[in-house]
Design a protein around this motif. Structure first.
Motif, PDB file in Angstrom:
ATOM      1  N   LEU A  44       0.828  -1.206   0.000  1.00 35.32           N
ATOM      2  CA  LEU A  44       0.000   0.000   0.000  1.00 35.32           C
ATOM      3  C   LEU A  44       0.861   1.254   0.000  1.00 35.32           C
ATOM      4  O   LEU A  44       0.530   2.247  -0.648  1.00 35.32           O
ATOM      5  CB  LEU A  44      -0.918   0.001   1.222  1.00 35.32           C
ATOM      6  CG  LEU A  44      -2.028  -1.055   1.241  1.00 35.32           C
ATOM      7  CD1 LEU A  44      -2.775  -1.009   2.567  1.00 35.32           C
ATOM      8  CD2 LEU A  44      -3.003  -0.844   0.094  1.00 35.32           C
ATOM      9  N   LEU A  45       1.976   1.200   0.721  1.00 37.63           N
ATOM     10  CA  LEU A  45       2.853   2.372   0.785  1.00 37.63           C
ATOM     11  C   LEU A  45       3.520   2.655  -0.565  1.00 37.63           C
ATOM     12  O   LEU A  45       3.925   3.786  -0.832  1.00 37.63           O
ATOM     13  CB  LEU A  45       3.912   2.178   1.874  1.00 37.63           C
ATOM     14  CG  LEU A  45       3.391   2.247   3.320  1.00 37.63           C
ATOM     15  CD1 LEU A  45       4.493   1.867   4.301  1.00 37.63           C
ATOM     16  CD2 LEU A  45       2.868   3.647   3.637  1.00 37.63           C
ATOM     17  N   LYS A  46       3.642   1.625  -1.396  1.00 38.02           N
ATOM     18  CA  LYS A  46       4.229   1.830  -2.729  1.00 38.02           C
ATOM     19  C   LYS A  46       3.264   2.527  -3.674  1.00 38.02           C
ATOM     20  O   LYS A  46       3.681   3.177  -4.623  1.00 38.02           O
ATOM     21  CB  LYS A  46       4.613   0.472  -3.355  1.00 38.02           C
ATOM     22  CG  LYS A  46       5.964  -0.083  -2.947  1.00 38.02           C
ATOM     23  CD  LYS A  46       6.247  -1.328  -3.769  1.00 38.02           C
ATOM     24  CE  LYS A  46       7.648  -1.876  -3.496  1.00 38.02           C
ATOM     25  NZ  LYS A  46       7.939  -3.039  -4.348  1.00 38.02           N
ATOM     26  N   LEU A  47       1.966   2.348  -3.442  1.00 34.59           N
ATOM     27  CA  LEU A  47       0.966   2.837  -4.386  1.00 34.59           C
ATOM     28  C   LEU A  47       0.885   4.352  -4.385  1.00 34.59           C
ATOM     29  O   LEU A  47       0.601   4.949  -3.348  1.00 34.59           O
ATOM     30  CB  LEU A  47      -0.410   2.265  -4.028  1.00 34.59           C
ATOM     31  CG  LEU A  47      -0.855   0.981  -4.714  1.00 34.59           C
ATOM     32  CD1 LEU A  47      -2.181   0.522  -4.158  1.00 34.59           C
ATOM     33  CD2 LEU A  47      -0.950   1.162  -6.216  1.00 34.59           C
ATOM     34  N   PRO A  48       1.053   5.004  -5.525  1.00 32.69           N
ATOM     35  CA  PRO A  48       0.912   6.456  -5.592  1.00 32.69           C
ATOM     36  C   PRO A  48      -0.505   6.877  -5.972  1.00 32.69           C
ATOM     37  O   PRO A  48      -0.769   8.047  -6.200  1.00 32.69           O
ATOM     38  CB  PRO A  48       1.894   6.836  -6.705  1.00 32.69           C
ATOM     39  CG  PRO A  48       1.832   5.683  -7.642  1.00 32.69           C
ATOM     40  CD  PRO A  48       1.565   4.452  -6.803  1.00 32.69           C
ATOM     41  N   THR A  49      -1.426   5.886  -6.052  1.00 33.19           N
ATOM     42  CA  THR A  49      -2.772   6.151  -6.564  1.00 33.19           C
ATOM     43  C   THR A  49      -3.768   6.202  -5.411  1.00 33.19           C
ATOM     44  O   THR A  49      -4.168   5.160  -4.898  1.00 33.19           O
ATOM     45  CB  THR A  49      -3.187   5.039  -7.537  1.00 33.19           C
ATOM     46  OG1 THR A  49      -3.029   3.772  -6.877  1.00 33.19           O
ATOM     47  CG2 THR A  49      -2.317   5.052  -8.774  1.00 33.19           C
ATOM     48  N   PRO A  50      -4.211   7.378  -4.986  1.00 32.20           N
ATOM     49  CA  PRO A  50      -5.103   7.479  -3.823  1.00 32.20           C
ATOM     50  C   PRO A  50      -6.423   6.750  -3.991  1.00 32.20           C
ATOM     51  O   PRO A  50      -6.935   6.153  -3.047  1.00 32.20           O
ATOM     52  CB  PRO A  50      -5.315   8.989  -3.657  1.00 32.20           C
ATOM     53  CG  PRO A  50      -4.889   9.604  -4.941  1.00 32.20           C
ATOM     54  CD  PRO A  50      -3.872   8.707  -5.532  1.00 32.20           C
ATOM     55  N   LEU A  51      -7.008   6.751  -5.200  1.00 29.66           N
ATOM     56  CA  LEU A  51      -8.315   6.122  -5.377  1.00 29.66           C
ATOM     57  C   LEU A  51      -8.217   4.602  -5.277  1.00 29.66           C
ATOM     58  O   LEU A  51      -9.019   3.962  -4.578  1.00 29.66           O
ATOM     59  CB  LEU A  51      -8.904   6.527  -6.730  1.00 29.66           C
ATOM     60  CG  LEU A  51      -9.169   8.027  -6.910  1.00 29.66           C
ATOM     61  CD1 LEU A  51      -9.741   8.304  -8.293  1.00 29.66           C
ATOM     62  CD2 LEU A  51     -10.118   8.541  -5.843  1.00 29.66           C
TER      63      LEU A  51
END
Length: 576
Positions: free
Chosen positions: A390-397
């Motif tokens: 989750l921390l890698k994901l740059p996509t808020p949605l």
């Protein structure tokens, strides 16, 4: 580094309208030119090219840039290669310095020439080899597909390349990865009795080879080693051949082997590429997502395929955006893409790709299989395993959707999952009170300066209010005062690449495309806007002094403040 002066000269010689029109037919649309965007699928044109400002902008997907940026995105190549490509179009030579030393540049061209000569020889050997031709027919490969991918054959001999390269002992042959020196100093061909598949970079240069054994033997597949031309973590097999089909489908299919790509193309699936003896890397994903909105990884259904898919997922996360999609197809354990499409046909393969498992489903399913969700310990482990992903994901949605589904699976509340994973909450918050003042004035200033960059030198930096446009205006002022504003927006834009102000300047520049702009009125509008800023600044200063005078009395003001306060009062009295 390439000198900035060369970049400016290059952009001054390249006409972006001619450049883009050579790739995508443009139609006149008022003062600009328009086309359907080459970077995403659309039915009505939203891609606009400005001949006066020398930049392009897509109002659909947001693609924006100069001639250099267009070549980078369209061909999927880096900045340096894009500069070289444009320079060759207008007869310029990129200056040599540092990485562009004459020695290195000369070696690169020599290695490219060596690989080209080797490829031509391998092609000729394929035509002469009944054994290799029979193997291709057995695999269902046509002459057309063999030609499309430049396939050849390396005969079963120790030094067949000697007939191509009389100087067989040249160090360059070893550097290119075509020959091997054993411990006793004997030199022999790396590839023997193998179907040869050239690996081509986006510019069309052959940079490496893949060799598939014809009969039984190990290794079944043999790739060139890494060389000055070839870095396997950056290259994808079949990308030049797949580019058109990728644009048409807006999808890239990633497989594990080049024979999969060739078999898919033979059966009508032209948008497939393959990694080259390495796991999918973030660079691979970034390169593809610059050209399509959807990637589908198609791997064997066995344990090795699932492990490869998981590595691809981990490396894809940080390159994702909320408008991009990644899916996974897992074929039956007895199949790879090559055998599957030959047995089941294109329609069934297309159905598998269309119904590919979304990245979020694969991620949650794999994590759930590692945890016993009937126990408290297992539910805690689920969140623990999910946290680094989750921390890698740059996509808020997408991250918010994953958090909600993790909360349902674990029994934790959504806010608890966010806290445990050290994520900020995405619950709606009251908008902060803005410090902004006169945002329309600074936005208008930014548009005027982008239209006539030399005006940036006259910006009153001390009067610019704290708005999002302020850093961009000050950056432009810095560049123009350094002597970089005379060649217009395109030259400035390239100097902004990677800087924090890049995005807001792109947005302001795109607004110019839809607005009429009077050349003669530009300077007058600039001066009028600056005057309004001065008036606005004076009003703010008076309001601050008035508050202070009310709190502490006029006696609490400094001598300078007192003088300014009295001056303000006098001016207001005269106006009334």
């Amino acid at each position: 580094m390439i000198p900035e002066s060369f970049i400016q000269d290059l952009l001054a010689r390249v006409d972006i309208v001619d450049l883009v029109d050579s790739y995508v037919p443009l139609k006149k649309a008022g003062a600009n030119y328009a086309a359907c965007c080459p970077f995403h699928n659309e039915k009505s044109p939203s891609f606009t090219v400005s001949p006066t400002k020398q930049f392009y902008h897509c109002f659909g997907c947001g693609a924006h840039g100069t001639a250099i940026g267009f070549v980078m995105e369209y061909q999927g190549i880096g900045f340096v290669d894009a500069v070289k490509e444009l320079a060759s179009r207008v007869g310029m030579t990129v200056p040599d310095s540092g990485d562009f030393s004459p020695e290195k540049h000369g070696q690169t061209r020599n290695l490219v020439e060596i690989m080209s000569r080797a490829a031509a020889w391998y092609k000729e050997q394929l035509r002469r080899s009944d054994k290799a031709i029979a193997y291709c027919k057995k695999r269902g490969l046509s002459g057309e597909i063999a030609a499309r991918y430049g396939m050849g054959y390396a005969p079963d001999g120790w030094n067949g390349l000697k007939s191509v390269f009389p100087d067989y002992d040249s160090d360059d042959l070893k550097v290119a990865g075509l020959v091997i020196d054993n411990d006793s100093g004997r030199r022999y061909d790396r590839f023997r009795d193998r179907l040869m598949i050239p690996i081509v970079n986006p510019k069309g240069d052959i940079i490496a080879f893949g060799g598939r054994i014809i009969d039984q033997g190990e290794p079944k597949y043999l790739n060139s080693p890494e060389t000055p031309l070839f870095e396997k973590g950056r290259e994808l097999f079949g990308l030049p051949q797949a580019r058109q089909a990728m644009r048409e489908t807006n999808t890239a299919i990633v497989t594990e082997g080049y024979m999969d790509v060739i078999a898919l193309a033979q059966n009508g699936v032209g948008n497939a590429v393959a990694t080259l003896g390495t796991a999918t890397t973030p660079t691979h994903v970034q390169k593809l997502l610059r050209q399509v909105d959807r990637i589908v990884f198609c791997f064997d259904g066995d344990n090795a395929g699932r492990k490869a898919a998981w590595r691809a997922l981990e490396n894809a996360l940080e390159a994702l955006a909320d408008n991009k999609q990644i899916g996974f197809v897992f074929l039956p354990a007895e199949h790879d893409p090559d055998s599957f499409i030959r047995e089941h046909g294109k329609a069934e393969f297309d159905r598998q790709v269309t119904q590919a498992m979304p990245l979020s489903d694969f991620l949650l399913r794999e994590l759930a299989q590692r945890c016993d969700l009937t126990s408290s310990e297992g539910k805690a482990k689920l969140i623990y395993e999910a946290k680094p992903l989750l921390l890698k994901l740059p996509t808020p949605l997408l991250r918010l959707q994953l958090v909600k589904r993790l909360a349902e699976a674990s029994g934790f509340a959504q806010q608890e999952v966010e806290r445990l994973c050290e994520l900020k909450s995405y619950a709606p918050a009251a908008p902060p009170k803005a410090k902004r003042s006169a945002p329309s004035l600074t936005r208008n200033l930014l548009r005027i300066v982008l239209h006539k960059p030399l005006l940036a030198a006259q910006l009153p930096g001390e009067l610019l209010p704290d708005t999002p446009e302020r850093p961009a205006l000050l950056r432009l002022q810095e560049l123009v005062r350094a002597g970089n504003g005379s060649q217009g927006y395109a030259a400035l834009r390239e100097q902004l690449r990677g800087l924090p102000e890049e995005q807001i300047i792109e947005a302001a520049a795109s607004e110019l495309l839809g607005l009429p702009f009077d050349e003669e009125e530009a300077e007058a509008e600039f001066r009028a806007t600056v005057e309004k800023l001065q008036e606005s600044g004076q009003m703010r200063q008076f309001a601050e002094l008035q508050v202070k005078a009310q709190q502490f009395g006029v006696a609490g003001l400094s001598a300078a403040e007192k003088q300014a306060y009295i001056q303000f009062l006098s001016t207001r009295g005269n106006r009334s």
